[in-house]
Design a protein around this motif. Structure first.
Motif, PDB file in Angstrom:
ATOM      1  N   TRP A   1       0.536  -1.506  -0.325  1.00 56.14           N
ATOM      2  CA  TRP A   1       0.224  -0.219   0.290  1.00 56.14           C
ATOM      3  C   TRP A   1       0.458   1.395   0.189  1.00 56.14           C
ATOM      4  N   ARG A   2       2.065   0.916   0.430  1.00 52.23           N
ATOM      5  CA  ARG A   2       2.627   2.558   0.708  1.00 52.23           C
ATOM      6  C   ARG A   2       3.140   2.951  -0.340  1.00 52.23           C
TER       7      ARG A   2
ATOM      8  N   ASP B   1       2.691   6.449  -2.616  1.00 50.03           N
ATOM      9  CA  ASP B   1       3.233   6.746  -3.989  1.00 50.03           C
ATOM     10  C   ASP B   1       3.348   6.824  -4.380  1.00 50.03           C
TER      11      ASP B   1
ATOM     12  N   CYS C   1      -4.550   4.914   1.283  1.00 48.54           N
ATOM     13  CA  CYS C   1      -4.475   5.645   2.739  1.00 48.54           C
ATOM     14  C   CYS C   1      -5.195   5.059   3.735  1.00 48.54           C
TER      15      CYS C   1
ATOM     16  N   LEU D   1      -3.356   2.342   5.473  1.00 49.34           N
ATOM     17  CA  LEU D   1      -2.187   3.079   6.117  1.00 49.34           C
ATOM     18  C   LEU D   1      -2.991   3.825   7.645  1.00 49.34           C
TER      19      LEU D   1
END
Length: 465
Positions: A307-308, A312, A343, A346
């Motif tokens: 997910w990061r 990004d 988001c 996260l």
């Protein structure tokens, strides 16, 4: 109760289903349990293999190491269907067959158990189309590999496969290749209330439903039970339609998907008029093309739960285009949605809300109400607003979500119940804050009286309005 639909010959389409009487928006047309179903492999650790409910903690079958259950009760109820599958899964460990192979095997197991068979279907398994003759050589080869896997998978439980299948299965399903092709072309993706995939199933009667890119019915699931609901007023003898695919795509892409997967060219009003293509591709192509080209790579990261990296990637592409690509552009909307998902996973709630609120006007335009996809998106954004303390906004957004889901899901669906509970929480919190504000602004004597009332309210639970 008399059926609200019947089988008929649909001009230019073959078999179909039509209304036997007038049906109103939101009305339940038909409900069905699957002939067979299975949890998707990629969610095997997260979903109960009996009731199809997501759980953080599940009991694992000690034999096959794959099937998981809420508790002993679910495990016992599933055993009659899992017993044969369990031995087959053990024989292939550590390999796991594809969803379509497991589903085909479960169909065979069910047909070999007369007590589980049903003669009430409007459309028999024998009548289902395999479309083998219209497949490309490459796709047919892929089907042949799946058929070989099916035979290998079944050997542990049905060593004399051919004789037993010959006596129990419909003639056209006795060949593994034909059965696999029928399953692939006719099964439905089983989703949860929020329309997230959890499994696959075969619902013979509802395989008769034809496609339209602007359908008059939608399918929602409650566990494995499929509910067909009207999203338009339908006249007697009018054909019932659903969408086989995600409809927020340009005509060329929708038609290609339908031809590849379902072997027909769509000539619905929306496809022939291409009425939404200009809006979906709004903006300069040179500006939005990088978004389109990046989506497959980002989708791979999404599948891998990175997910990061997803966030990004989305941020780095969305920031430069800014106003050069209007929010209504299809590829910008898809990327904004991916950023929202990232988001949420996260725990970046404020950023998630910013992305979510951007999508709402576009969902309203692309998914005409009542549409379950729009209802679910409103609910997601409303929950974010509530979590962040934006109570008035949350009340408004969740109310809009309910006005849709009461038609698409029905008032008895668990997701609608969850939505109503969330609305009640918002009302109670708004009332509590209002009472506190009044208590603070009262004279000292009056303030003491209000404080006593507030303590009484808190001790007896939230206040309804």
């Amino acid at each position: 109760m008399a059926r609200k639909m019947e089988r008929f010959s649909s001009p230019g389409k073959g078999n179909g289903l039509r209304a036997t009487s007038g049906i109103r928006t939101g009305e339940l047309v038909y409900s069905a349990e699957p002939l067979a179903c299975c949890v998707s492999n990629k969610l095997a650790k997260d979903v109960c293999h009996h009731c199809f409910i997501r759980r953080e903690s599940l009991l694992r079958c000690s034999q096959c190491k794959m099937a998981r259950y809420c508790d002993i009760t679910c495990q016992k109820r599933a055993w009659s269907g899992h017993k044969r599958e369990c031995k087959c899964l053990q024989s292939l460990l550590p390999r796991i067959p594809t969803d379509s192979v497991r589903l085909a095997a479960r169909i065979i197991f069910n047909l070999l158990s007369p007590s589980q068979s049903s003669n009430e279907e409007l459309y028999t398994l024998e009548e289902h189309e395999s479309h083998l003759s219209s497949m490309s050589e490459q796709k047919r080869e892929g089907m042949s590999q799946l058929a070989s896997m099916l035979q290998l998978y079944l050997q542990q439980e049905i060593p004399n496969l051919t004789p037993e299948m010959t006596s129990a299965l419909p003639p056209s399903c006795r060949e593994p290749l034909s059965l696999i092709a029928k399953v692939t072309c006719n099964c439905f993706t089983i989703s949860d209330g929020e329309l997230q995939e959890i499994g696959v199933g075969l619902y013979p009667s509802l395989s008769l439903l034809n496609h339209d890119c602007r359908p008059n019915c939608v399918m929602v699931f409650e566990g494995t039970k499929l509910h067909l609901r009207a999203v338009q007023d339908i006249s007697p003898n009018e054909e019932l339609t659903i969408s086989y695919i995600e409809t927020v795509s340009v005509t060329t892409d929708r038609r290609r998907h339908l031809e590849d997967q379902y072997h027909f060219t769509c000539h619905c009003q929306r496809c022939d008029s291409r009425d939404m293509d200009g809006l979906m591709l709004i903006g300069e192509e040179a500006a939005w093309r990088p978004l389109k080209e990046a989506l497959p790579r980002l989708e791979e990261l999404q599948v891998g739960l990175d997910w990061r990296a997803v966030l990004d990637g989305c941020s780095s592409l969305l920031s430069p285009v800014g106003g050069a690509v209007p929010d209504k552009n299809l590829y910008k909307l898809r990327m904004t949605d991916m950023a929202l998902d990232a988001c949420i996973h996260l725990g970046l709630w404020e950023e998630a809300l910013r992305y979510g609120e951007k999508t709402l006007p576009l969902y309203r335009q692309y998914y005409p109400d009542p549409h379950p996809v729009h209802g679910v998106q409103l609910m997601r954004v409303g929950k974010l607003q509530h979590h962040l303390g934006h109570l008035e906004d949350a009340m408004d957004t969740l109310t809009q979500a309910y006005e849709i889901t009461k038609f698409t899901h029905g008032n008895n669906h668990p997701m609608t119940s969850d939505l109503l509970r969330k609305l009640e929480e918002c009302r109670a919190e708004i009332t509590m804050l209002s009472n506190r504000h009044l208590a603070i602004t009262k004279t000292p004597l009056e303030n003491t009286h209000c404080t006593r009332q507030l303590v009484e309210i808190q001790s007896h639970g939230s206040l309804k309005v």
